[in-house]
Enzyme design. Structure first.
Site, short mmCIF file in Angstrom:
data_model
loop_
_atom_site.label_atom_id
_atom_site.label_comp_id
_atom_site.label_asym_id
_atom_site.label_seq_id
_atom_site.Cartn_x
_atom_site.Cartn_y
_atom_site.Cartn_z
N VAL A 1 69.04 33.63 40.27
CA VAL A 1 68.50 34.89 40.94
C VAL A 1 67.44 34.16 41.79
O VAL A 1 67.01 32.98 41.45
CB VAL A 1 68.35 36.16 41.36
CG1 VAL A 1 69.30 36.54 40.80
CG2 VAL A 1 67.04 36.19 39.81
N GLN B 1 70.96 46.32 27.79
CA GLN B 1 71.12 46.64 28.97
C GLN B 1 72.15 47.04 29.81
O GLN B 1 73.60 47.18 29.48
CB GLN B 1 70.89 44.77 29.28
CG GLN B 1 69.57 44.17 29.07
CD GLN B 1 69.80 43.19 29.84
OE1 GLN B 1 70.15 42.11 29.96
NE2 GLN B 1 68.61 42.38 29.80
N HIS C 1 70.70 38.79 27.20
CA HIS C 1 70.89 39.25 28.50
C HIS C 1 72.52 40.04 28.47
O HIS C 1 74.19 38.75 27.06
CB HIS C 1 69.78 39.15 29.08
CG HIS C 1 70.23 37.29 29.34
ND1 HIS C 1 69.82 36.74 30.46
CD2 HIS C 1 71.17 36.60 29.23
CE1 HIS C 1 70.01 35.83 30.05
NE2 HIS C 1 70.81 35.18 29.93
N TRP D 1 63.58 33.72 26.09
CA TRP D 1 64.48 34.47 25.97
C TRP D 1 64.55 33.57 24.62
O TRP D 1 64.94 33.26 23.43
CB TRP D 1 66.39 34.75 26.45
CG TRP D 1 66.15 35.44 27.19
CD1 TRP D 1 66.77 36.99 27.55
CD2 TRP D 1 65.83 34.30 28.87
NE1 TRP D 1 66.37 35.99 29.12
CE2 TRP D 1 65.81 35.27 29.13
CE3 TRP D 1 65.46 32.98 29.64
CZ2 TRP D 1 66.05 35.09 31.22
CZ3 TRP D 1 65.86 32.72 30.63
CH2 TRP D 1 65.92 34.00 31.51
N ALA E 1 72.78 40.25 42.23
CA ALA E 1 73.00 40.29 40.18
C ALA E 1 71.15 41.37 39.97
O ALA E 1 70.72 41.92 40.83
CB ALA E 1 72.93 39.43 39.63
N ARG F 1 67.42 39.75 20.96
CA ARG F 1 65.89 39.13 20.80
C ARG F 1 65.54 38.92 19.53
O ARG F 1 65.25 39.84 18.90
CB ARG F 1 64.76 39.31 22.30
CG ARG F 1 66.14 39.65 23.43
CD ARG F 1 65.81 38.55 24.15
NE ARG F 1 66.18 39.47 25.64
CZ ARG F 1 65.69 40.13 26.95
NH1 ARG F 1 64.54 39.49 26.80
NH2 ARG F 1 66.66 39.82 27.39
#
Ligand SMILES: [Zn+2]
Length: 349
Positions: A258, A215, A175, A158, A312, A201
Protein backbone atom coordinates in the site's frame (compact mmCIF):
# COMPACT_ATOMS: atom_id res chain seq x y z
CA UNK A 1 -57.64 -95.37 11.56
CA UNK A 2 -58.00 -93.02 8.67
CA UNK A 3 -56.40 -89.69 8.13
CA UNK A 4 -59.81 -88.05 8.54
CA UNK A 5 -60.06 -89.32 12.09
CA UNK A 6 -56.42 -88.28 12.59
CA UNK A 7 -57.46 -84.73 11.72
CA UNK A 8 -60.38 -84.85 14.13
CA UNK A 9 -58.13 -86.10 16.95
CA UNK A 10 -55.56 -83.45 16.23
CA UNK A 11 -58.22 -80.77 16.32
CA UNK A 12 -59.42 -81.85 19.76
CA UNK A 13 -55.94 -81.83 21.26
CA UNK A 14 -54.96 -78.55 19.58
CA UNK A 15 -58.11 -76.75 20.69
CA UNK A 16 -57.72 -77.99 24.22
CA UNK A 17 -54.22 -76.61 24.40
CA UNK A 18 -55.30 -73.40 22.75
CA UNK A 19 -57.99 -72.75 25.33
CA UNK A 20 -55.41 -72.89 28.14
CA UNK A 21 -53.12 -70.24 26.62
CA UNK A 22 -52.77 -66.98 28.53
CA UNK A 23 -49.63 -65.34 27.15
CA UNK A 24 -48.30 -64.27 23.78
CA UNK A 25 -45.21 -66.46 24.20
CA UNK A 26 -47.41 -69.53 24.78
CA UNK A 27 -49.45 -68.69 21.71
CA UNK A 28 -46.34 -68.51 19.55
CA UNK A 29 -45.13 -71.88 20.83
CA UNK A 30 -48.52 -73.40 20.10
CA UNK A 31 -48.47 -72.03 16.56
CA UNK A 32 -45.06 -73.58 15.98
CA UNK A 33 -46.22 -76.96 17.37
CA UNK A 34 -49.23 -77.26 15.06
CA UNK A 35 -48.88 -74.92 12.10
CA UNK A 36 -45.13 -74.41 11.77
CA UNK A 37 -43.05 -76.12 9.01
CA UNK A 38 -42.44 -79.08 11.33
CA UNK A 39 -45.82 -78.84 13.04
CA UNK A 40 -48.42 -81.55 13.44
CA UNK A 41 -50.85 -80.22 10.81
CA UNK A 42 -48.06 -79.80 8.27
CA UNK A 43 -46.99 -83.36 8.91
CA UNK A 44 -50.58 -84.49 8.39
CA UNK A 45 -50.77 -82.72 5.02
CA UNK A 46 -47.48 -84.21 3.87
CA UNK A 47 -48.78 -87.68 4.71
CA UNK A 48 -51.69 -87.39 2.23
CA UNK A 49 -49.62 -88.69 -0.66
CA UNK A 50 -49.21 -92.09 0.98
CA UNK A 51 -52.98 -92.74 1.17
CA UNK A 52 -54.93 -94.89 -1.30
CA UNK A 53 -56.23 -92.68 -4.12
CA UNK A 54 -59.91 -93.03 -3.11
CA UNK A 55 -59.30 -91.69 0.40
CA UNK A 56 -57.19 -88.73 -0.60
CA UNK A 57 -59.94 -86.19 -1.47
CA UNK A 58 -61.80 -86.51 1.84
CA UNK A 59 -58.66 -86.69 3.92
CA UNK A 60 -57.19 -83.71 2.05
CA UNK A 61 -60.29 -81.62 2.59
CA UNK A 62 -60.33 -82.48 6.33
CA UNK A 63 -56.65 -81.58 6.75
CA UNK A 64 -57.04 -78.27 4.85
CA UNK A 65 -60.08 -77.35 6.89
CA UNK A 66 -58.21 -78.13 10.07
CA UNK A 67 -55.30 -75.95 9.02
CA UNK A 68 -57.38 -72.92 8.09
CA UNK A 69 -59.51 -73.28 11.21
CA UNK A 70 -56.50 -73.40 13.52
CA UNK A 71 -54.85 -70.53 11.67
CA UNK A 72 -57.92 -68.39 12.09
CA UNK A 73 -58.23 -69.17 15.77
CA UNK A 74 -54.53 -68.48 16.29
CA UNK A 75 -54.72 -65.04 14.56
CA UNK A 76 -57.72 -64.14 16.64
CA UNK A 77 -56.10 -65.17 19.92
CA UNK A 78 -52.87 -63.46 19.07
CA UNK A 79 -54.63 -60.16 18.36
CA UNK A 80 -56.48 -60.43 21.66
CA UNK A 81 -53.30 -61.14 23.64
CA UNK A 82 -51.42 -58.27 21.96
CA UNK A 83 -54.18 -55.83 22.79
CA UNK A 84 -54.30 -57.08 26.38
CA UNK A 85 -50.54 -56.67 26.73
CA UNK A 86 -50.76 -53.07 25.50
CA UNK A 87 -53.57 -52.34 27.94
CA UNK A 88 -51.52 -53.74 30.82
CA UNK A 89 -48.44 -51.67 29.96
CA UNK A 90 -50.54 -48.52 29.55
CA UNK A 91 -52.06 -49.10 32.94
CA UNK A 92 -48.79 -49.83 34.76
CA UNK A 93 -46.14 -47.67 32.96
CA UNK A 94 -47.41 -44.21 33.78
CA UNK A 95 -45.74 -41.14 32.25
CA UNK A 96 -45.76 -37.85 34.08
CA UNK A 97 -46.16 -35.37 31.26
CA UNK A 98 -45.67 -32.45 33.63
CA UNK A 99 -41.99 -33.36 34.25
CA UNK A 100 -39.56 -31.00 32.48
CA UNK A 101 -37.96 -32.51 29.34
CA UNK A 102 -34.26 -33.15 28.93
CA UNK A 103 -32.48 -30.06 27.62
CA UNK A 104 -30.60 -30.95 24.44
CA UNK A 105 -26.98 -29.85 24.56
CA UNK A 106 -26.87 -27.53 21.57
CA UNK A 107 -23.42 -26.34 20.51
CA UNK A 108 -22.63 -22.75 19.63
CA UNK A 109 -20.56 -21.13 16.92
CA UNK A 110 -16.88 -20.84 17.75
CA UNK A 111 -16.19 -17.17 18.59
CA UNK A 112 -13.91 -16.92 15.53
CA UNK A 113 -16.65 -18.25 13.21
CA UNK A 114 -19.19 -15.95 14.86
CA UNK A 115 -16.94 -12.90 14.40
CA UNK A 116 -16.31 -13.79 10.73
CA UNK A 117 -20.07 -14.09 10.29
CA UNK A 118 -20.68 -10.76 12.02
CA UNK A 119 -18.03 -8.98 9.95
CA UNK A 120 -19.32 -10.54 6.72
CA UNK A 121 -22.77 -9.16 7.49
CA UNK A 122 -21.41 -5.69 8.27
CA UNK A 123 -19.40 -5.60 5.04
CA UNK A 124 -22.22 -7.08 2.96
CA UNK A 125 -24.33 -4.05 3.85
CA UNK A 126 -21.58 -1.91 2.31
CA UNK A 127 -21.50 -3.97 -0.87
CA UNK A 128 -18.55 -6.25 -0.06
CA UNK A 129 -18.67 -9.86 -1.14
CA UNK A 130 -17.08 -12.52 1.09
CA UNK A 131 -14.60 -14.82 -0.70
CA UNK A 132 -12.20 -17.48 0.56
CA UNK A 133 -8.77 -18.40 -0.70
CA UNK A 134 -6.18 -21.18 -0.46
CA UNK A 135 -4.17 -21.49 2.74
CA UNK A 136 -1.29 -23.11 0.88
CA UNK A 137 0.08 -20.41 -1.39
CA UNK A 138 2.95 -19.71 -3.74
CA UNK A 139 5.56 -17.05 -3.05
CA UNK A 140 4.29 -15.42 -6.24
CA UNK A 141 0.92 -14.56 -4.69
CA UNK A 142 2.00 -14.26 -1.06
CA UNK A 143 4.89 -11.89 -1.86
CA UNK A 144 5.74 -11.04 -5.50
CA UNK A 145 2.34 -9.71 -6.58
CA UNK A 146 2.12 -7.74 -3.34
CA UNK A 147 5.16 -5.69 -4.28
CA UNK A 148 7.52 -7.78 -2.16
CA UNK A 149 10.10 -9.19 -4.64
CA UNK A 150 12.43 -11.97 -3.48
CA UNK A 151 15.32 -9.59 -2.72
CA UNK A 152 13.10 -7.21 -0.75
CA UNK A 153 14.04 -6.95 2.93
CA UNK A 154 10.37 -6.77 3.88
CA UNK A 155 10.11 -10.43 2.91
CA UNK A 156 11.83 -11.26 6.19
CA UNK A 157 9.18 -9.41 8.19
CA UNK A 158 6.84 -12.36 7.74
CA UNK A 159 8.15 -15.42 9.55
CA UNK A 160 7.07 -17.84 6.91
CA UNK A 161 6.39 -21.56 7.17
CA UNK A 162 7.64 -23.05 3.91
CA UNK A 163 6.62 -26.37 2.41
CA UNK A 164 9.33 -28.47 0.78
CA UNK A 165 8.87 -28.44 -2.96
CA UNK A 166 11.07 -28.72 -6.04
CA UNK A 167 8.77 -26.84 -8.35
CA UNK A 168 7.99 -23.47 -6.80
CA UNK A 169 8.13 -21.54 -3.58
CA UNK A 170 5.23 -23.12 -1.66
CA UNK A 171 4.26 -21.84 1.75
CA UNK A 172 1.44 -21.46 4.24
CA UNK A 173 0.06 -18.00 3.58
CA UNK A 174 1.37 -15.46 6.07
CA UNK A 175 -1.59 -13.15 5.52
CA UNK A 176 -4.90 -13.13 3.61
CA UNK A 177 -3.47 -10.51 1.21
CA UNK A 178 -2.56 -13.01 -1.59
CA UNK A 179 -6.29 -13.07 -2.36
CA UNK A 180 -6.03 -9.41 -3.44
CA UNK A 181 -4.15 -10.48 -6.55
CA UNK A 182 -6.22 -13.63 -7.10
CA UNK A 183 -9.48 -11.67 -6.97
CA UNK A 184 -8.23 -8.85 -9.20
CA UNK A 185 -6.86 -11.29 -11.78
CA UNK A 186 -10.33 -12.79 -12.08
CA UNK A 187 -12.35 -9.56 -11.93
CA UNK A 188 -12.77 -6.36 -13.89
CA UNK A 189 -13.26 -3.36 -11.55
CA UNK A 190 -15.23 -2.41 -9.57
CA UNK A 191 -13.92 -4.85 -6.93
CA UNK A 192 -15.31 -5.04 -3.42
CA UNK A 193 -14.38 -8.13 -1.43
CA UNK A 194 -13.47 -9.29 2.02
CA UNK A 195 -11.39 -12.43 2.58
CA UNK A 196 -11.61 -14.04 6.01
CA UNK A 197 -9.42 -17.04 6.76
CA UNK A 198 -6.51 -18.73 8.51
CA UNK A 199 -2.97 -17.42 8.26
CA UNK A 200 0.30 -18.92 9.52
CA UNK A 201 3.54 -17.57 10.95
CA UNK A 202 6.64 -19.35 12.18
CA UNK A 203 6.40 -17.68 15.54
CA UNK A 204 6.78 -18.41 19.26
CA UNK A 205 3.43 -18.52 21.04
CA UNK A 206 2.51 -16.20 23.88
CA UNK A 207 -0.61 -14.45 25.14
CA UNK A 208 -0.79 -12.23 22.05
CA UNK A 209 0.90 -14.40 19.39
CA UNK A 210 -0.21 -17.64 17.76
CA UNK A 211 1.43 -19.55 14.91
CA UNK A 212 -2.02 -19.84 13.32
CA UNK A 213 -4.55 -17.03 13.49
CA UNK A 214 -7.37 -15.52 11.43
CA UNK A 215 -7.30 -12.40 9.34
CA UNK A 216 -9.87 -10.56 7.34
CA UNK A 217 -8.61 -8.88 4.21
CA UNK A 218 -10.58 -6.12 2.54
CA UNK A 219 -10.13 -4.73 -0.95
CA UNK A 220 -11.99 -2.13 -2.98
CA UNK A 221 -10.86 -0.99 -6.43
CA UNK A 222 -12.69 1.40 -8.71
CA UNK A 223 -12.16 4.58 -10.70
CA UNK A 224 -12.67 7.16 -8.00
CA UNK A 225 -11.70 5.52 -4.73
CA UNK A 226 -9.88 7.71 -2.23
CA UNK A 227 -8.55 7.48 1.29
CA UNK A 228 -11.80 9.07 2.49
CA UNK A 229 -13.66 5.93 1.34
CA UNK A 230 -11.24 3.79 3.33
CA UNK A 231 -11.76 5.88 6.41
CA UNK A 232 -15.54 5.85 6.01
CA UNK A 233 -15.67 2.07 5.63
CA UNK A 234 -13.41 1.39 8.62
CA UNK A 235 -15.27 3.90 10.78
CA UNK A 236 -18.54 2.16 9.97
CA UNK A 237 -17.03 -1.22 10.91
CA UNK A 238 -15.81 0.25 14.20
CA UNK A 239 -19.25 1.66 14.94
CA UNK A 240 -21.05 -1.58 14.04
CA UNK A 241 -18.70 -3.69 16.16
CA UNK A 242 -18.10 -1.44 19.14
CA UNK A 243 -21.11 0.87 19.18
CA UNK A 244 -22.16 4.24 17.72
CA UNK A 245 -20.09 7.39 18.22
CA UNK A 246 -16.83 5.55 17.71
CA UNK A 247 -13.98 7.47 16.11
CA UNK A 248 -11.24 6.12 13.85
CA UNK A 249 -7.59 7.07 14.07
CA UNK A 250 -5.08 6.64 11.24
CA UNK A 251 -1.34 6.74 11.80
CA UNK A 252 1.41 6.37 9.22
CA UNK A 253 2.69 2.86 8.81
CA UNK A 254 4.52 0.89 6.17
CA UNK A 255 3.29 -2.12 4.23
CA UNK A 256 4.90 -2.82 0.84
CA UNK A 257 1.57 -3.34 -0.93
CA UNK A 258 0.00 0.00 0.00
CA UNK A 259 1.03 3.62 -0.52
CA UNK A 260 0.40 5.46 1.70
CA UNK A 261 0.03 2.89 4.50
CA UNK A 262 -1.62 3.38 7.87
CA UNK A 263 -2.42 1.54 11.01
CA UNK A 264 -5.90 2.21 12.21
CA UNK A 265 -7.52 2.21 15.61
CA UNK A 266 -10.95 2.82 17.09
CA UNK A 267 -11.37 4.83 20.27
CA UNK A 268 -12.00 2.50 23.18
CA UNK A 269 -15.69 1.93 23.78
CA UNK A 270 -15.13 0.62 27.30
CA UNK A 271 -13.52 3.80 28.71
CA UNK A 272 -14.71 6.18 25.97
CA UNK A 273 -11.12 7.05 25.11
CA UNK A 274 -10.04 7.92 28.65
CA UNK A 275 -7.79 4.90 29.13
CA UNK A 276 -8.43 1.49 30.69
CA UNK A 277 -7.00 -2.03 31.00
CA UNK A 278 -8.45 -3.22 27.67
CA UNK A 279 -6.94 -0.34 25.67
CA UNK A 280 -3.77 -0.43 27.78
CA UNK A 281 -4.45 3.11 29.00
CA UNK A 282 -4.09 4.55 25.49
CA UNK A 283 -7.78 5.19 24.82
CA UNK A 284 -7.42 3.45 21.41
CA UNK A 285 -7.93 -0.11 20.19
CA UNK A 286 -5.57 -1.11 17.38
CA UNK A 287 -7.59 -2.81 14.63
CA UNK A 288 -5.07 -3.51 11.85
CA UNK A 289 -3.22 -2.14 8.87
CA UNK A 290 -4.58 -0.43 5.77
CA UNK A 291 -3.74 1.88 2.91
CA UNK A 292 -4.22 2.75 -0.74
CA UNK A 293 -3.35 -0.15 -3.04
CA UNK A 294 0.22 0.32 -4.37
CA UNK A 295 0.34 1.06 -8.13
CA UNK A 296 2.77 -1.86 -8.55
CA UNK A 297 0.12 -4.24 -7.15
CA UNK A 298 -2.45 -2.90 -9.63
CA UNK A 299 0.05 -3.19 -12.49
CA UNK A 300 0.93 -6.75 -11.42
CA UNK A 301 -2.61 -7.95 -12.13
CA UNK A 302 -3.00 -5.90 -15.33
CA UNK A 303 -4.96 -2.95 -13.94
CA UNK A 304 -4.07 0.54 -15.14
CA UNK A 305 -3.06 2.56 -12.03
CA UNK A 306 -3.76 5.76 -13.94
CA UNK A 307 -7.37 4.73 -14.22
CA UNK A 308 -8.02 2.69 -11.10
CA UNK A 309 -7.32 3.31 -7.45
CA UNK A 310 -8.25 1.24 -4.45
CA UNK A 311 -7.83 0.62 -0.77
CA UNK A 312 -6.96 -2.49 1.19
CA UNK A 313 -6.96 -3.35 4.86
CA UNK A 314 -6.33 -6.31 7.12
CA UNK A 315 -7.99 -7.05 10.45
CA UNK A 316 -7.01 -9.69 13.00
CA UNK A 317 -10.16 -11.68 13.81
CA UNK A 318 -8.97 -12.96 17.20
CA UNK A 319 -7.87 -9.42 17.99
CA UNK A 320 -11.36 -8.08 17.28
CA UNK A 321 -12.89 -10.65 19.64
CA UNK A 322 -10.30 -9.99 22.33
CA UNK A 323 -11.07 -6.28 22.18
CA UNK A 324 -14.81 -6.70 22.02
CA UNK A 325 -15.09 -9.16 24.91
CA UNK A 326 -11.94 -8.38 26.92
CA UNK A 327 -10.23 -11.75 26.26
CA UNK A 328 -6.60 -11.50 27.34
CA UNK A 329 -4.99 -14.62 25.85
CA UNK A 330 -5.12 -15.42 22.14
CA UNK A 331 -4.24 -19.07 22.82
CA UNK A 332 -7.68 -19.60 24.36
CA UNK A 333 -9.25 -19.72 20.89
CA UNK A 334 -7.40 -22.84 19.79
CA UNK A 335 -7.50 -25.11 22.87
CA UNK A 336 -11.14 -26.21 22.69
CA UNK A 337 -11.93 -25.54 26.33
CA UNK A 338 -15.72 -25.57 26.57
CA UNK A 339 -15.64 -23.43 29.72
CA UNK A 340 -14.17 -20.66 27.57
CA UNK A 341 -16.10 -21.29 24.36
CA UNK A 342 -19.53 -21.63 25.98
CA UNK A 343 -19.26 -18.05 27.26
CA UNK A 344 -19.88 -16.95 23.69
CA UNK A 345 -23.20 -18.79 23.55
CA UNK A 346 -26.06 -16.66 22.42
CA UNK A 347 -29.00 -16.67 24.81
CA UNK A 348 -31.46 -19.50 24.16
CA UNK A 349 -34.91 -18.37 23.16
ZN1 LIG B 1 -10.18 1.81 27.15
Amino acid sequence: MTLTTDAAGLRTVALQELSAICTLAEAITWERTYLGPKGEVTRLLRGLGELPADQRPDAGRAAQELRSDLQQRYSHLRAELTAAKLQTSLATDTVDVTLPGRQPNIGVDHPVSAMIEELSEIFALMGFQTVFGPEVETGHYNFDLLNIPSDHPARDVWDTIFIESDEAEILLRTHTSPMQARVMEATTPPVRVIVPGRTYRYEAQDASHEWMFHQLEGLAVDETITMADLKGVLREVGRQLFGPDRKVRFRCDYFPFVEPGVDFAVDCAICDGVGCRVCKQTGWLEMGGAGMVHPNVLRGVGYDPERYTGFAFGLGIERMIMMKYGVNDVRAFAVNDLRFLSQFARPML
